[in-house]
Each structure stands twice: as C-alpha cells, then as structure tokens.
Motif scaffolding. Structure first.
Motif, PDB file in Angstrom:
ATOM      1  N   CYS A 314       1.058  -1.230  -0.583  1.00  0.00           N
ATOM      2  CA  CYS A 314       0.142   0.017   0.403  1.00  0.00           C
ATOM      3  C   CYS A 314       0.999   1.566   0.250  1.00  0.00           C
ATOM      4  O   CYS A 314       1.791   1.179   0.770  1.00  0.00           O
ATOM      5  CB  CYS A 314      -1.188   0.106   1.111  1.00  0.00           C
ATOM      6  SG  CYS A 314      -1.738   1.357   1.309  1.00  0.00           S
ATOM      7  N   PRO A 335      -3.779  -5.035   2.733  1.00  0.00           N
ATOM      8  CA  PRO A 335      -5.622  -4.576   3.140  1.00  0.00           C
ATOM      9  C   PRO A 335      -5.375  -2.794   3.517  1.00  0.00           C
ATOM     10  O   PRO A 335      -4.581  -2.257   2.538  1.00  0.00           O
ATOM     11  CB  PRO A 335      -5.268  -4.813   4.870  1.00  0.00           C
ATOM     12  CG  PRO A 335      -4.276  -5.826   4.077  1.00  0.00           C
ATOM     13  CD  PRO A 335      -3.301  -5.721   3.260  1.00  0.00           C
ATOM     14  N   PRO A 336      -7.184  -2.415   3.608  1.00  0.00           N
ATOM     15  CA  PRO A 336      -6.880  -0.681   3.194  1.00  0.00           C
ATOM     16  C   PRO A 336      -6.198  -0.110   4.455  1.00  0.00           C
ATOM     17  O   PRO A 336      -6.405  -0.626   5.560  1.00  0.00           O
ATOM     18  CB  PRO A 336      -7.902  -1.106   3.178  1.00  0.00           C
ATOM     19  CG  PRO A 336      -8.872  -1.528   4.113  1.00  0.00           C
ATOM     20  CD  PRO A 336      -7.838  -2.692   3.616  1.00  0.00           C
ATOM     21  N   LEU A 338      -5.890   2.960   8.172  1.00  0.00           N
ATOM     22  CA  LEU A 338      -7.348   2.536   8.745  1.00  0.00           C
ATOM     23  C   LEU A 338      -7.063   4.309   9.191  1.00  0.00           C
ATOM     24  O   LEU A 338      -5.966   5.028   9.063  1.00  0.00           O
ATOM     25  CB  LEU A 338      -6.977   1.721  10.121  1.00  0.00           C
ATOM     26  CG  LEU A 338      -7.977   2.172  11.345  1.00  0.00           C
ATOM     27  CD1 LEU A 338      -8.905   1.834  10.713  1.00  0.00           C
ATOM     28  CD2 LEU A 338      -7.158   1.709  11.957  1.00  0.00           C
ATOM     29  N   ARG A 347     -12.510   4.546  10.631  1.00  0.00           N
ATOM     30  CA  ARG A 347     -12.699   3.821   9.737  1.00  0.00           C
ATOM     31  C   ARG A 347     -11.799   3.869   8.394  1.00  0.00           C
ATOM     32  O   ARG A 347     -10.318   4.028   8.269  1.00  0.00           O
ATOM     33  CB  ARG A 347     -13.635   5.318   8.390  1.00  0.00           C
ATOM     34  CG  ARG A 347     -13.121   6.501   8.160  1.00  0.00           C
ATOM     35  CD  ARG A 347     -14.241   7.739   7.137  1.00  0.00           C
ATOM     36  NE  ARG A 347     -13.330   8.159   6.506  1.00  0.00           N
ATOM     37  CZ  ARG A 347     -12.829   8.122   5.278  1.00  0.00           C
ATOM     38  NH1 ARG A 347     -13.831   7.793   4.977  1.00  0.00           N
ATOM     39  NH2 ARG A 347     -13.204   9.729   5.028  1.00  0.00           N
ATOM     40  N   TYR A 348     -12.007   2.594   7.809  1.00  0.00           N
ATOM     41  CA  TYR A 348     -11.081   1.717   6.805  1.00  0.00           C
ATOM     42  C   TYR A 348     -11.410   2.724   5.425  1.00  0.00           C
ATOM     43  O   TYR A 348     -12.482   3.008   4.928  1.00  0.00           O
ATOM     44  CB  TYR A 348     -11.809   0.306   6.438  1.00  0.00           C
ATOM     45  CG  TYR A 348     -10.928  -0.184   7.798  1.00  0.00           C
ATOM     46  CD1 TYR A 348      -9.440  -0.146   7.657  1.00  0.00           C
ATOM     47  CD2 TYR A 348     -11.791  -0.339   8.412  1.00  0.00           C
ATOM     48  CE1 TYR A 348      -9.163  -1.510   9.475  1.00  0.00           C
ATOM     49  CE2 TYR A 348     -11.133  -1.320   9.909  1.00  0.00           C
ATOM     50  CZ  TYR A 348      -9.823  -1.714  10.467  1.00  0.00           C
ATOM     51  OH  TYR A 348      -9.207  -2.277  11.527  1.00  0.00           O
ATOM     52  N   GLU A 350     -11.265   2.077   2.535  1.00  0.00           N
ATOM     53  CA  GLU A 350     -11.840   0.953   1.532  1.00  0.00           C
ATOM     54  C   GLU A 350     -12.068   1.813  -0.489  1.00  0.00           C
ATOM     55  O   GLU A 350     -11.736   2.958  -0.795  1.00  0.00           O
ATOM     56  CB  GLU A 350     -13.805   0.347   1.647  1.00  0.00           C
ATOM     57  CG  GLU A 350     -13.955  -0.223   3.043  1.00  0.00           C
ATOM     58  CD  GLU A 350     -12.781  -1.198   2.820  1.00  0.00           C
ATOM     59  OE1 GLU A 350     -12.046  -2.197   2.555  1.00  0.00           O
ATOM     60  OE2 GLU A 350     -12.882  -1.896   4.328  1.00  0.00           O
ATOM     61  N   ASP A 383      -1.069  -7.941   7.046  1.00  0.00           N
ATOM     62  CA  ASP A 383      -2.233  -8.521   7.083  1.00  0.00           C
ATOM     63  C   ASP A 383      -2.023  -9.468   8.529  1.00  0.00           C
ATOM     64  O   ASP A 383      -2.853  -9.605   9.077  1.00  0.00           O
ATOM     65  CB  ASP A 383      -2.544  -9.421   5.966  1.00  0.00           C
ATOM     66  CG  ASP A 383      -1.323 -10.230   5.750  1.00  0.00           C
ATOM     67  OD1 ASP A 383      -0.639 -10.516   5.643  1.00  0.00           O
ATOM     68  OD2 ASP A 383      -1.942 -11.068   4.441  1.00  0.00           O
ATOM     69  N   ASP A 394     -13.228  -9.792   8.886  1.00  0.00           N
ATOM     70  CA  ASP A 394     -13.938  -8.910   9.339  1.00  0.00           C
ATOM     71  C   ASP A 394     -13.920  -8.015  10.624  1.00  0.00           C
ATOM     72  O   ASP A 394     -13.933  -7.168  11.221  1.00  0.00           O
ATOM     73  CB  ASP A 394     -15.403  -8.934   8.915  1.00  0.00           C
ATOM     74  CG  ASP A 394     -15.561  -9.023   7.542  1.00  0.00           C
ATOM     75  OD1 ASP A 394     -15.158  -8.327   6.669  1.00  0.00           O
ATOM     76  OD2 ASP A 394     -17.013  -8.505   6.913  1.00  0.00           O
ATOM     77  N   MET A 397     -10.447  -6.450  11.381  1.00  0.00           N
ATOM     78  CA  MET A 397     -10.563  -5.921  11.401  1.00  0.00           C
ATOM     79  C   MET A 397     -11.627  -4.284  12.143  1.00  0.00           C
ATOM     80  O   MET A 397     -10.968  -4.217  13.104  1.00  0.00           O
ATOM     81  CB  MET A 397     -11.421  -5.495   9.352  1.00  0.00           C
ATOM     82  CG  MET A 397     -10.682  -6.519   9.019  1.00  0.00           C
ATOM     83  SD  MET A 397      -8.453  -5.415   8.238  1.00  0.00           S
ATOM     84  CE  MET A 397     -10.074  -4.447   7.241  1.00  0.00           C
ATOM     85  N   ASP A 398     -12.580  -5.345  12.692  1.00  0.00           N
ATOM     86  CA  ASP A 398     -13.180  -4.428  13.544  1.00  0.00           C
ATOM     87  C   ASP A 398     -12.528  -4.809  15.053  1.00  0.00           C
ATOM     88  O   ASP A 398     -12.917  -3.385  15.451  1.00  0.00           O
ATOM     89  CB  ASP A 398     -14.500  -5.392  14.152  1.00  0.00           C
ATOM     90  CG  ASP A 398     -15.273  -5.459  12.559  1.00  0.00           C
ATOM     91  OD1 ASP A 398     -14.824  -4.517  11.677  1.00  0.00           O
ATOM     92  OD2 ASP A 398     -16.336  -5.935  12.881  1.00  0.00           O
ATOM     93  N   ALA A 401      -9.947  -1.839  14.686  1.00  0.00           N
ATOM     94  CA  ALA A 401     -10.655  -0.721  14.865  1.00  0.00           C
ATOM     95  C   ALA A 401     -10.894   0.059  16.103  1.00  0.00           C
ATOM     96  O   ALA A 401     -10.403   0.654  16.635  1.00  0.00           O
ATOM     97  CB  ALA A 401     -11.542  -0.240  14.023  1.00  0.00           C
TER      98      ALA A 401
END
Length: 446
Positions: A314, A335-336, A338, A347-348, A350, A383, A394, A397-398, A401
């Motif tokens: 990225c 991965p996106p 954050l 928020r990611y 996306e 990752d 998910d 990821m949650d 965050a």
C-alpha cells in the motif's frame, strides 16, 4: 487319594518344580510385555520431545514426559548456572494449586542438600527415604511430603546442563532399576532436544536481528509525526518474514508512506523485501507521479530483473491542499489504510485493491483520494495483524479499529505498540505497522 495297595498317589503339588517353572515363565513374559510397553512409551516420548523448538516448552515437556514414563507424581528440572555452582532455573511440575499456595513466598531451590549432591556428580541417584539420607537438607515450610527420589543428569555437548528430579510414584513403591534406566535413556534424548532448541533460538535471534537491520530507520518527517513497529511471528517455527515499511519526504513537498508484505517466511522473503523496498524508494524519490504509476513501474521492474515472490503493498502520498492535506493512495492487493480523525470513529479507506506485485504487470491499479483534517492519523499495517484462521477477516478488522480508537489521541509510538500487543491475529505471521499523523495546523495557517 489311595491306590489299590493303599499307598498315596504322587501328583503335581502346589509349589512343585513344574509349577514353579511355569510361574517363573509367566513372570518373565509379563516382564517382557511391561518392558515392551515401556520401550514403546520411551520411543513415543523421544518423538514428542522433538516436536517443540521453544526452549521453555522443551524443558517442561522433558519433566512431564519423565513423570509419565515412571508414574511419578512430582517432577522438576534444575538448570545449572553456566559458570557452575547452583541452579539458574528450577521448573517444578505436579504441584496442585493448594500446594503452590502453601509455598507462596518460598524461593525455588538453589542447589543444596540432595540437589547439591546431584550437581556435583553425573551418576543417577535413587533414594528410598529422602529424610534419612545423610545429604538431605530437609524441606521448607509448606512443601508437600516427599519420600522417594530419582535424579538423573542431563548433558548437552558433553557438559551437564541440568538435573531431572522425580519423586513419589503413584503406586507408592520406590523407584527401581528399570525406572532409572528409562529416565536415563530419556535424559539422553532430552539433551539433544535442548540443544536443538538452543540452536533454534540462536538462529531465530540472528534472523530477527538481520531482518531489523534491513528495515529503515525512519527519518525526521517534520511537520509530520511518524512511528513504526515491526514484530516477528510468535507462533510456529518461522521467525523471518517479508513485512516492511518506509516513509520519506519527497522533493515536491509530499510525504510518502508505504507498507508491504512479501509472500514467504524465510531468507528469500527477507532478501526480496529489502530489494523491493530499495527499488520503491528510488522510484518514489525520482518520480512525482501518482501512487498507482509508481507501483506499476515497480511491478514492471520486478518482472524484468528479479524472480521475487508475490508481494502486496500500500503506497500513500500526503500532499498539501487548500483545506489541509489530501491522502492519495493505491494498493497492490493489500489491506486498506485505517483513518483516525479527531472527533470521528475510526474508518477503513475502502477501495479497489488492485493486483499484488508479481502477478501481472499489464494490469493498472486505481488511485484513491481522501481529504485529511489536521491531527489526523493514517495507519498502514500488514495482514498478520488482523488474520486469524478461525475468525472471519472482518472480525479482526473490527477488533483492530476498536484498539486504535482507544489509543488514537496518544503518541504514535504508544498507538503502534498497542496495536501489536492487542493484535487480533493469531501470531502465525510477522507484523508491521506504520502510523503517520498530519500537523495540528493546515499548510496555509503555517
């Protein structure tokens, strides 16, 4: 019973020679069966010792395996000081929670009494009554009662590494010659397992140092704040990986940040990581082009002159704008980012991720743009931080965050450290985290 002439017939009586011979043969067969069973158990134990490469796990397994082989209730391993004279480590096994509580505040043995005798001799030691032995130093208050003892030295490279102690057979009998023989045999295998674990730790330590030397020391990016953390895999046998990060100021005034992950967990992946990072840094500094074009040029270069493994990445540029800053980024199967903006939920960002590097250089990757308010933090990560084989991505990821939200207002060093320490991943992969924070004032105000 009498015969016709009134004499008693002579027949086999209990305790006669034939019965004694049969009884003796039966005992021998039983002993052979027991010996065969114990031999199978010993072979299984040796194989079990070779399964662990973490030294602490190997040491504990040595004790538990010996206890199982001879049916002992208590066991311990005393590791000798390298300089000699006393124990540097004592690993007890078999104590109940109540017994552990009774020993609260009592220091571990240092190598006195019978333990001291074992330190100064290599020969196995069997004691039927510990209290009656002339070398016995007694037990501290709260120590569970122990009467019998079997001690065997464990040698590594011809030097006594420590001693294995066993006490109190479950059947109440003292330890016998067979117990001594099987534990002595186990001690030989234990020495090899310990040596393998020590060599593995040395190699792992050297590999981790090698990988950290390949990672950059982040420069001063004022007025931006930046921090990064790299953490090797904590599970499995592979502690090398291809995760990397980088950040630098560009000639056009933009701040560039990148994070990547080369597929693999070996020296090849680490070397490919270093090569890819160096190429990308040169392309970034030389070209003021969008992130997608830099990744495309990197992909073409890797295809042309290397056979590096597939790599995800990225790449982001933080550019001055009228309202503050713009984040311009493009990803290659990564991965996106954050985003942690003041007063807002994490928020990611996306967006279409694009193909990883090394798959097909003919495909273009999209660019994405997002405005960044003052004091906004952008978090890039690999990752390994969020992946867990038993959970959906998910969920990881949650969880990431949530951790980030709790530490968003602190220092970037604390934020990166918290993300790694509370990572929802399972530790099978190495992890890299890079956090970049915009200044508290916008460029025009500055």
């Amino acid at each position: 019973m009498t015969g016709e002439n009134g004499s008693h017939r002579s027949g086999p009586r209990v305790g006669s020679a034939p019965e004694q011979a049969l009884h003796h043969a039966t005992q021998q067969i039983q002993e052979l069966v027991r010996a065969q069973g114990r031999m199978n158990s010993l072979l299984e134990a040796v194989l079990a010792l070779s399964q662990d490469l973490e030294l602490s796990a190997v040491l504990r397994r040595v004790v538990t395996t010996a206890m199982d082989l001879v049916g002992a209730r208590y066991g311990a391993l005393g590791v000798l000081h390298e300089q000699g004279g006393g124990l540097s480590q004592f690993i007890p096994v078999g104590l109940s929670q109540e017994e552990i509580g009774d020993l609260t505040g009592i220091d571990h043995p240092t190598g006195q009494g019978l333990l001291g005798r074992m330190i100064h001799q290599r020969e196995p030691l069997r004691v039927q009554d510990i209290g009656a032995h002339p070398d016995s130093a007694g037990f501290p208050p709260g120590h569970p009662p122990m009467r019998t003892l079997l001690g065997v030295a464990i040698s590594v490279r011809g030097r006594v590494y420590g001693n294995l102690y066993l006490s109190t057979r479950h059947d109440g009998l003292p330890f016998d010659v067979q117990d001594e023989e099987v534990v002595t045999a186990l001690a030989g295998a234990a020495g090899m397992a310990i040596e393998n674990a020590r060599l593995f730790e040395e190699v792992r330590s050297g590999a981790e140092r090698f990988q950290r030397l390949l990672l950059p020391r982040l420069p001063d990016l004022s007025p931006f704040d930046v921090a990064a953390v790299y953490h090797p895999a904590s599970e499995g046998r592979h502690h090398l990986g291809g995760d990397w990060y980088d950040a630098l100021m560009l000639p056009d005034g933009a701040c560039a940040a990148v994070i990547g992950d080369v597929v693999g967990h070996d020296l090849v992946a680490a070397a490919a990581m270093s090569q890819t990072r160096s190429m990308l840094r040169a392309l970034l500094y030389d070209r003021g082009t969008p992130a997608s074009r830099v990744l495309a040029q990197l992909d073409h270069t890797l295809h042309a002159i290397t056979d590096n493994p597939v790599t995800t990445a990225c790449l982001a540029r933080i550019e001055p704008a009228d309202h503050g800053w713009d984040l311009c980024w493009s990803t290659a199967g990564h991965p996106p980012p954050l985003l942690l903006a003041p007063g807002r939920e994490p928020r990611y960002l996306e967006g279409e991720p694009g193909l990883p590097l090394g798959v097909d250089a003919a495909f273009d990757r999209p660019d994405h743009r997002c405005p960044l308010p003052a004091s906004t933090t952008v978090v890039l990560y690999t990752d390994g931080l969020v992946e867990h084989p038993r959970h959906h991505l998910d969920r990881g990821m949650d969880a990431l965050a949530e951790v980030a939200a709790k530490h968003a207002e602190g220092s970037l060093e604390d934020l990166c450290r918290a993300l790694v320490e509370n990572a929802p991943g399972d530790g099978h992969d190495d992890v890299a985290v890079l956090a970049l924070r915009t200044p508290a004032v916008v460029p025009g105000e500055a």
